[in-house]
Design an enzyme around this catalytic site. Structure first.
Site, PDB file in Angstrom:
ATOM      1  CB  VAL A 237       6.657  -2.860   2.873  1.00 20.15           C
ATOM      2  CG1 VAL A 237       7.481  -1.586   2.724  1.00 20.15           C
ATOM      3  CG2 VAL A 237       6.062  -3.252   1.530  1.00 20.15           C
TER       4      VAL A 237
ATOM      5  CG  ASP B 145      14.179  -6.435  -1.058  1.00 16.54           C
ATOM      6  OD1 ASP B 145      13.479  -7.412  -0.720  1.00 16.54           O
ATOM      7  OD2 ASP B 145      14.356  -5.443  -0.307  1.00 16.54           O
TER       8      ASP B 145
ATOM      9  CE  LYS C  21      11.563  -5.190   1.337  1.00 14.62           C
ATOM     10  NZ  LYS C  21      12.897  -5.121   1.975  1.00 14.62           N
TER      11      LYS C  21
ATOM     12  N   GLY D 245      14.514  -9.386   9.862  1.00 13.59           N
ATOM     13  CA  GLY D 245      14.763 -10.173  11.065  1.00 13.59           C
ATOM     14  C   GLY D 245      13.525 -10.935  11.473  1.00 13.59           C
TER      15      GLY D 245
ATOM     16  CD  GLU E  34       2.438  -2.973   8.443  1.00 12.74           C
ATOM     17  OE1 GLU E  34       1.360  -2.404   8.617  1.00 12.74           O
ATOM     18  OE2 GLU E  34       3.414  -2.420   7.908  1.00 12.74           O
TER      19      GLU E  34
END
Lengths: 438, 438
Positions: free
Chosen positions: B129, B198, B202, B305, B126
Site C-alpha cells: 500500500v 488497485d 489497497k 517506483g 508495508e
C-alpha cells in the site's frame, strides 16, 4: 499477562494517557493487558478530570520507580529534574521507560541510553517530538533501508500558529504573540517556543535517530522568530514564499567517508509556496524526511495537545508490552534487545560550523535612494562569491529605498562577510531583515 | 547472526531491493545481517541492472520456498498465481514472508494469515500500500491507542497523475490517459488503475488493519475516473474543490456496539481546496487517518517506483530480523508472536450497503432553459429528503441550461431516488455528472 504501569505526572498529557488506559474498548486489544498500578502526583488534593482510586495516587515518586511490581515507568512530568533522576532510577531498577520529555532526552540521552542498554530495558520517546505524529518510530522502524540525507520540519506549534496569523493578518510579531498568550497558544514566558529552543531539542532527537549518532545540543544553531516583521512576510509572499520556523538536520553535501559532518539548526526560513511544508498552518506540525532510495516522505498532524500526545505515549507502551510478550519470560536465555527499538550508537556526530553551510539567503536593506546603489551592492556580494538570484528595489520612502535581495546557494560565511562590508558602505543605512531560504 | 533471504521476482521492485541489500553502507547496520541466498526469476538469460553471482539465480521458485536454509521469503512477482501458492508454501515451510502483492493480500488474507499464525511466522505487507510511505506499520504499531474513525487517501498514483493534469490543463480524460500511457505513467491496459480496482485492493488492506477485522474485497464499492470530464473539473474548481480519486474506509457514524458497520469505497470525490488531501498532486500518494484521541494525521510520499517500494520491502525485512534477534533462538520456549506485528483478528467486518451512506453530492444537469426549472428540481430533491447547499444555473446554450447542484449530507439512496425521478421530468434532458463531495 498483565503489565503494571507506574505513571509519573498527572497533568495534561498524564490525564490524557489515563483516559485511554481506563477506556480500552475499541482500541488495540493489547491495551487490556496494561494495568495502571501507581500514579505519582505533586498533590493528592487537586481536583482531577479522571477518577482514580485514592490508593493509586502517591506523592512519593521514588517509591514508584523502585516498586518491584512495576514493569514500565511512564514519565510525563516534564522539566529536567527530578524527571532525569527518576528516569535513571527506573532504568537501574530494571524498568522500561516511556517519556514525552524532549528536554531530558535531548540533553541526557547518553547517560539514559547507556544505562538502558546495560539493563536491557527499552526507553521510548515518540511523544517527545511532534506530539501525536508518528515520527520517531517510523524513523527507527520504517526507514532503515534508506540513507537519510535530511530531516526537517515544523516541530513547534506555537511559533507556527504565530507565523500563520502574522501571514494571514499582516500583523507584527509582538501583537500576535500577546493574542496567542491570551488564547493559551503561547505560554506566559514564551522563550522556549519563540526563540527556537523547543524546536532545537526536537531536531537534536530526530537527528540522532536519522543519522545514528549522538548530538550535542549546545552545538545546534538556534534562531527564533522574534525578529520577523510583517514587512518581511509581505515581501516573502510577493516573492512566492511563506516564512516558517524550520528545524533542519542534514548531512553536509560535501561530506566524505572520513568527514561525515551534519548541519543541525533551527531558524526562520523562506519556504516556496509549492513546497509541502508551506501548507502546514496553525498549530499543526509536519516532518519531511529525505533519503535514498525513498525520496521524500512527510508526516503531518497535531504537534501537541493532551489527546495526540497521549496517543504517542500509549503507542510506545503497547510496543514495549508487545515486545515483552514476544520475548517471553523464560529464564533460559538472556533477553536480547530489539536492534530497531534500542539505541545502537555511541559516538557523537560532528556538526559542521554554520559558516560552512551552503544555503540561499533573503536580505532586506534600507539604502539611500541614489543611482548606482544596486550596482554597489551587487559588486560587494560578487567580491565575496555571493551569487544573486534577484535584487529588486521594492519601495522608496523620501530619500531612502528598500531593496530586497535573494541569493543562489552560497556559503553562509561568505554571505555574512559581504553583509559586514556592506554595513560600512555609505549608501547602506540599515539591514533590518536577513533570512535563509529553503 | 546471518538471516538468509529467498527473493521471488527480479523486476523493478526486486531489483531495487537487491540494490539496497548489496550496498548496505550508511543504512541501518542490521542490514549487514541479511544475506541474499537465492533469487527466483523467469529467465536466467535476461540482462539485469544488478550483478548477481550466477548460482544465486534459479527459475525453480518452488525450490526457494522450501529451501531449509532460507529464513525469509520476499515475494515481488506480483499477480495472483503462482504468487499466492508460493507465499502459502513458504509459510507452511516455516518461513517469514515479506510481500508487496496487494492483489494477493486483499483477496487471500484469510488463508495467508491463518497459516502464518499457525506456523508462528510473520507476513509483512508495508510495500503493498502506498509504495514507500510508511502506513501499514504506523497503523499497526503507532496508532493502537486510538479508536480509528476513518482512513482515507489517494493511493493510486496513475489516476492522481491523470486528474492533476486534467485539472492543470483543462484537458479531458481520454487525452491525458493517452499521454500518460505514452510517458509510462499508465499501463497499456489501464483498467486496474483508472477503474479504481488497485485502490480498492489497497483500501481493503488498510481497512482490515484500521478496524481490526477482515474485509471481503467484493463488497468494496468501486468507481473509477473514466467519466470525469473537463467540465466537471472546471465547475468543481469554481466551487472551491478539486476532484481526487479517494479510497475511504470509515466506521458508520450510526454504528452501535451491536451494529459496528463499516463503509469501504473508492470513488472520485470533490475535495475542498483547503483540505490536506487536495494538495497531493502528480503521482504522489497520501493517507489521512482520523481517530480519537489523535485527531488527524497524514502520511505523504511516493506511492510507487522501484526505490520507494524497495524501501518498504527492506524495512519489513529489517523488522522481522530485528524481532527474530530479540526473540533469540533458544529452544527453551516456543516463540510467541508479537501481537502488533501479527494478525489478531478472524471475523469479517460487516460493510454497510452504499445506499445507507451519508454523504454530500455534486450533480450537473442539462435542462430546458425555462422559468421554474430550478423550482421543479428543488421540489423533487426535497420530496426525497435531499437538502441542498446550492443550486446554480451555470450556463445556457440555446434552449438548454446547465445547472449544478451541491447537497448537504444526505442518504445516498435518497439522492439516487431523487435523480431517478428527475430523469423522468420533461424539463431534464440529461444528468451527465454525479460525484460525491467530501
Amino acid at each position: 499477562m498483565v503489565f503494571k504501569i507506574g505513571l509519573l505526572g498527572l497533568g495534561t498529557v498524564g490525564t490524557g494517557t489515563v483516559e485511554i488506559l481506563l477506556d480500552p474498548q475499541g482500541r488495540q486489544p493489547l491495551l487490556q493487558e496494561l494495568m495502571l498500578h501507581r500514579v505519582g502526583v505533586r498533590s493528592l488534593d487537586k481536583d482531577r478530570r479522571v477518577e482514580l482510586p485514592a490508593d493509586l495516587l502517591t506523592t512519593d515518586l521514588n517509591s514508584i520507580v523502585t516498586d518491584p511490581e512495576i514493569d514500565l515507568v511512564v514519565e510525563l512530568m516534564g522539566g529536567l529534574e527530578p524527571a532525569r533522576s527518576l528516569i535513571l532510577q527506573a532504568i537501574r531498577a530494571g524498568k522500561h521507560v516511556v517519556t514525552a520529555n524532549k528536554a531530558v532526552i535531548s540533553r541526557y540521552s547518553e547517560e539514559i541510553f547507556t544505562a538502558a542498554t546495560e539493563q536491557g530495558v527499552y526507553v521510548m520517546v515518540e511523544a517527545a517530538v511532534a506530539g501525536g505524529i508518528p515520527v520517531i518510530q517510523p524513523l527507527k522502524q520504517c526507514l532503515g533501508a534508506n540513507r537519510i540525507h535530511r530531516v526537517m520540519g515544523i516541530v513547534n506549534g506555537t511559533t507556527n500558529y504565530i507565523l500563520t496569523r502574522m501571514q494571514r493578518e499582516g500583523a507584527d510579531f509582538a501583537e500576535v504573540l500577546a493574542d496567542a498568550q491570551a488564547l493559551g497558544y503561547a505560554e506566559a514566558d514564551p522563550t522556549a517556543d519563540v526563540d527556537g529552543l523547543d524546536a532545537a531539542d526536537k531536531i537534536a532527537i530526530l537527528a540522532a535517530l536519522a543519522f545514528n549518532g549522538r548530538i550535542k545540543l549546545e552545538e545546534v544553531y538556534c534562531e527564533g522568530i522574534r525578529k520577523i516583521t510583517a514587512t518581511d512576510i509581505t515581501y516573502a509572499d510577493q516573492l512566492g514564499f511563506v516564512i516558517k520556523l524550520l528545524a533542519i538536520a542534514e548531512r553536509d553535501p560535501q561530506a566524505t567517508a572520513d568527514n561525515d559532518w551534519l548541519c543541525v539548526r533551527v531558524h526562520p526560513t523562506l519556504v516556496a509556496k509549492t513546497h509541502p511544508l508551506a501548507t502546514i498552518n496553525q498549530v499543526y506540525n509536519a516532518i519531511l524526511i529525505e533519503g535514498e532510495p525513498i525520496g521524500q516522505v512527510m508526516f503531518f498532524g497535531p504537534g501537541a495537545g493532551a489527546g495526540p500526545t497521549a496517543s504517542a505515549v500509549v503507542s510506545d507502551m503497547l510496543n514495549i508490552v508487545g515486545m515483552l510478550q514476544a520475548q517471553g519470560t523464560g529464564e533460559a536465555q538472556a533477553p536480547v534487545m530489539h536492534p530497531l527499538m534500542s539505541c545502537t550508537h555511541q559516538h557523537y556526530c560532528q556538526l559542521s560550523p554554520l559558516k560552512e553551510l551552503m544555503t540561499r539567503f533573503y536580505a532586506r536593506l534600507i539604502t539611500q535612494d541614489a543611482p548606482g546603489v544596486i550596482g554597489k551592492l551587487g559588486t560587494c556580494f560578487g567580491d565575496h562569491q555571493v551569487s544573486l538570484e534577484s535584487i529588486v528595489q521594492i519601495d522608496s520612502h523620501g530619500e531612502l529605498a528598500e531593496i530586497v535581495v535573494v541569493t543562489h546557494q552560497v556559503r553562509e560565511g561568505n554571505f555574512h562577510q559581504a553583509l559586514e562590508e556592506m554595513q560600512h558602505l555609505e549608501v547602506v543605512e540599515q539591514i533590518p531583515g536577513v533570512l535563509r531560504v529553503l
